[in-house]
Scaffold this motif. Structure first.
Motif, PDB file in Angstrom:
ATOM      1  N   TYR A 218       0.853  -1.180   0.000  1.00 55.82           N
ATOM      2  CA  TYR A 218       0.000   0.000   0.000  1.00 55.82           C
ATOM      3  C   TYR A 218       0.895   1.237   0.000  1.00 55.82           C
ATOM      4  CZ  TYR A 218      -3.438  -3.405   1.627  1.00 55.82           C
ATOM      5  OH  TYR A 218      -4.256  -4.497   1.735  1.00 55.82           O
TER       6      TYR A 218
ATOM      7  N   PHE B  80       0.883   5.629   0.431  1.00 53.54           N
ATOM      8  CA  PHE B  80       0.130   6.716   1.059  1.00 53.54           C
ATOM      9  C   PHE B  80       0.840   8.045   0.861  1.00 53.54           C
ATOM     10  CE2 PHE B  80      -2.220   3.580   3.377  1.00 53.54           C
ATOM     11  CZ  PHE B  80      -1.307   2.567   3.547  1.00 53.54           C
TER      12      PHE B  80
ATOM     13  N   TYR C 111       0.879  11.425   3.292  1.00 56.47           N
ATOM     14  CA  TYR C 111       0.490  12.072   4.530  1.00 56.47           C
ATOM     15  C   TYR C 111       0.872  13.537   4.443  1.00 56.47           C
ATOM     16  CZ  TYR C 111      -0.580   7.865   7.255  1.00 56.47           C
ATOM     17  OH  TYR C 111      -1.151   6.703   7.743  1.00 56.47           O
TER      18      TYR C 111
ATOM     19  N   MET D  65      -0.184  14.543  11.898  1.00 53.96           N
ATOM     20  CA  MET D  65      -0.053  13.738  10.683  1.00 53.96           C
ATOM     21  C   MET D  65      -1.455  13.408  10.162  1.00 53.96           C
ATOM     22  SD  MET D  65       3.130  13.248   9.994  1.00 53.96           S
ATOM     23  CE  MET D  65       3.176  11.810   8.940  1.00 53.96           C
TER      24      MET D  65
ATOM     25  N   LEU E 139      -3.708  11.731   6.981  1.00 60.27           N
ATOM     26  CA  LEU E 139      -3.699  10.920   5.769  1.00 60.27           C
ATOM     27  C   LEU E 139      -4.429  11.666   4.654  1.00 60.27           C
ATOM     28  CD1 LEU E 139      -3.065   8.217   4.377  1.00 60.27           C
ATOM     29  CD2 LEU E 139      -5.303   7.409   5.158  1.00 60.27           C
TER      30      LEU E 139
ATOM     31  N   ARG F 190      -4.616   7.182  -0.237  1.00 56.28           N
ATOM     32  CA  ARG F 190      -3.986   5.872  -0.198  1.00 56.28           C
ATOM     33  C   ARG F 190      -4.235   5.137  -1.509  1.00 56.28           C
ATOM     34  NH1 ARG F 190      -7.066   2.038   3.999  1.00 56.28           N
ATOM     35  NH2 ARG F 190      -6.259   0.382   2.693  1.00 56.28           N
TER      36      ARG F 190
ATOM     37  N   PHE G 123       4.520  13.696   3.108  1.00 56.73           N
ATOM     38  CA  PHE G 123       5.322  12.480   3.195  1.00 56.73           C
ATOM     39  C   PHE G 123       4.670  11.363   2.378  1.00 56.73           C
ATOM     40  CE2 PHE G 123       8.332  13.699   6.399  1.00 56.73           C
ATOM     41  CZ  PHE G 123       7.677  14.649   7.161  1.00 56.73           C
TER      42      PHE G 123
ATOM     43  N   PHE H 160       3.658   0.542   2.844  1.00 63.22           N
ATOM     44  CA  PHE H 160       3.343  -0.473   3.859  1.00 63.22           C
ATOM     45  C   PHE H 160       3.193  -1.834   3.196  1.00 63.22           C
ATOM     46  CE2 PHE H 160       1.589  -1.834   7.923  1.00 63.22           C
ATOM     47  CZ  PHE H 160       0.834  -2.931   7.576  1.00 63.22           C
TER      48      PHE H 160
ATOM     49  N   GLY I 136       2.282  -6.048   4.434  1.00 65.24           N
ATOM     50  CA  GLY I 136       1.893  -6.912   5.537  1.00 65.24           C
ATOM     51  C   GLY I 136       3.085  -7.684   6.073  1.00 65.24           C
TER      52      GLY I 136
ATOM     53  N   ALA J  67       6.236  -6.636   6.470  1.00 64.42           N
ATOM     54  CA  ALA J  67       6.986  -5.829   7.432  1.00 64.42           C
ATOM     55  C   ALA J  67       6.072  -5.250   8.515  1.00 64.42           C
ATOM     56  CB  ALA J  67       7.722  -4.698   6.711  1.00 64.42           C
ATOM     57  N   SER J  68       4.796  -5.099   8.191  1.00 58.97           N
ATOM     58  CA  SER J  68       3.804  -4.533   9.116  1.00 58.97           C
ATOM     59  C   SER J  68       4.228  -3.188   9.687  1.00 58.97           C
ATOM     60  CB  SER J  68       3.538  -5.508  10.275  1.00 58.97           C
ATOM     61  OG  SER J  68       2.917  -6.667   9.778  1.00 58.97           O
ATOM     62  N   LYS J  69       4.791  -2.357   8.865  1.00 56.72           N
ATOM     63  CA  LYS J  69       5.166  -1.023   9.334  1.00 56.72           C
ATOM     64  C   LYS J  69       5.138  -0.059   8.154  1.00 56.72           C
ATOM     65  CE  LYS J  69      10.123  -1.550   8.530  1.00 56.72           C
ATOM     66  NZ  LYS J  69      11.480  -1.517   9.106  1.00 56.72           N
ATOM     67  N   LEU J  70       4.947   1.209   8.491  1.00 59.26           N
ATOM     68  CA  LEU J  70       5.013   2.263   7.497  1.00 59.26           C
ATOM     69  C   LEU J  70       6.461   2.708   7.338  1.00 59.26           C
ATOM     70  CD1 LEU J  70       2.038   4.690   8.261  1.00 59.26           C
ATOM     71  CD2 LEU J  70       2.462   3.526   6.108  1.00 59.26           C
TER      72      LEU J  70
ATOM     73  N   PHE K 206       8.562   5.748   5.635  1.00 58.42           N
ATOM     74  CA  PHE K 206       8.318   7.087   5.115  1.00 58.42           C
ATOM     75  C   PHE K 206       9.469   7.575   4.244  1.00 58.42           C
ATOM     76  CE2 PHE K 206       4.524   8.614   7.248  1.00 58.42           C
ATOM     77  CZ  PHE K 206       4.403   7.770   8.329  1.00 58.42           C
TER      78      PHE K 206
END
Lengths: 114, 114
Positions: free
Chosen positions: A33, A35, A37, A45, A47, A50, A91, A95, A97, A99-102, A104
């Motif tokens: 995904y 995004f 921001y 922050m 959103l 997306r 920014f 993302f 799944g 790594a499960s983290k955003l 930037f």
């Protein structure tokens, strides 16, 4: 590892004009995904928009739209009819799944002028 | 009602001190995060918790210790503060799961170490 690159540290646009912010990313994943921001001077922050990588259609939210080029790993943000309230840091983020983290990018500071 | 709240919003302290930042979310989310935004505005994840369990711990010094007493709270304790710890710390939450759900950010805590 995923990386996100924003090559424009600062940009300026006149009110009511259109501006495009660039973002490129690097990943070996197929499902992810993307995004944009917004961080105004208040530092909150927010959103903006997306995009799911499996969708070919570019996402649109009112005056904000993206140009998603999956093969080129490019994800630019177009702001139409720029308003003074659009002045902020923008920014790009990524993302998966796995790594499960955003992750930037380094951000682009956008100034909207009269 | 504030969705993700952090206290305090500003924190000024001396080198060597120990301090805590608190985060609470009232969205019923399962996953919470801590991000650090440095002086160049670069945002990087530090920790992620899912239902009170640590999921992500990005090469953060041991002086940083997150604690999640329940899934609505994720606090960040920092020991022996150093000048380089000066930054804005953001808490965020999301519903969790392997597919992406929007992350909601708190207002940030600006930490200044003198």
């Amino acid at each position: 590892a995923q990386t996100v690159t924003q090559s424009q540290p600062e940009m300026s646009v006149q009110e009511a004009e259109t501006v495009t912010l660039s973002c490129t990313y690097d990943t070996s994943e197929n499902n992810y995904y993307l995004f944009w921001y917004k961080q105004p001077p208040s530092r909150q922050m927010i959103l903006v928009i997306r995009q799911e990588a499996y969708k070919q259609q570019n996402a649109t939210e009112n005056r904000f739209s993206v140009n998603f080029q999956k093969a080129a790993k490019s994800f630019s943000l177009k702001i139409s009819d720029s308003q003074l309230g659009d002045t902020a840091m923008y920014f790009c983020a990524f993302f998966t799944g796995t790594a499960s983290k955003l992750t930037f990018g380094t951000g682009t500071r956008l100034q909207v002028t009269l | 009602d504030t969705a993700v709240s952090q206290t305090p919003k500003y924190l000024v302290t001396q080198m060597g001190n120990d301090k805590s930042i608190k985060c609470e979310q009232n969205l019923g989310h399962d996953t919470m995060y801590w991000y650090k935004q440095d002086s160049k505005k670069f945002l990087k994840i530090m920790f992620s918790y899912n239902n009170k369990e640590l999921i992500i711990n990005e090469t953060v010094p041991n002086r940083f210790s997150p604690k999640s007493p329940d899934k609505a709270h994720l606090n960040l304790h920092i020991n022996s503060l150093e000048l380089g710890d000066s930054a804005v710390y953001f808490c965020a939450s999301s519903p969790g799961g392997s597919s992406y759900n929007e992350q909601f950010f708190g207002p940030g805590t600006r930490l200044t170490v003198l």
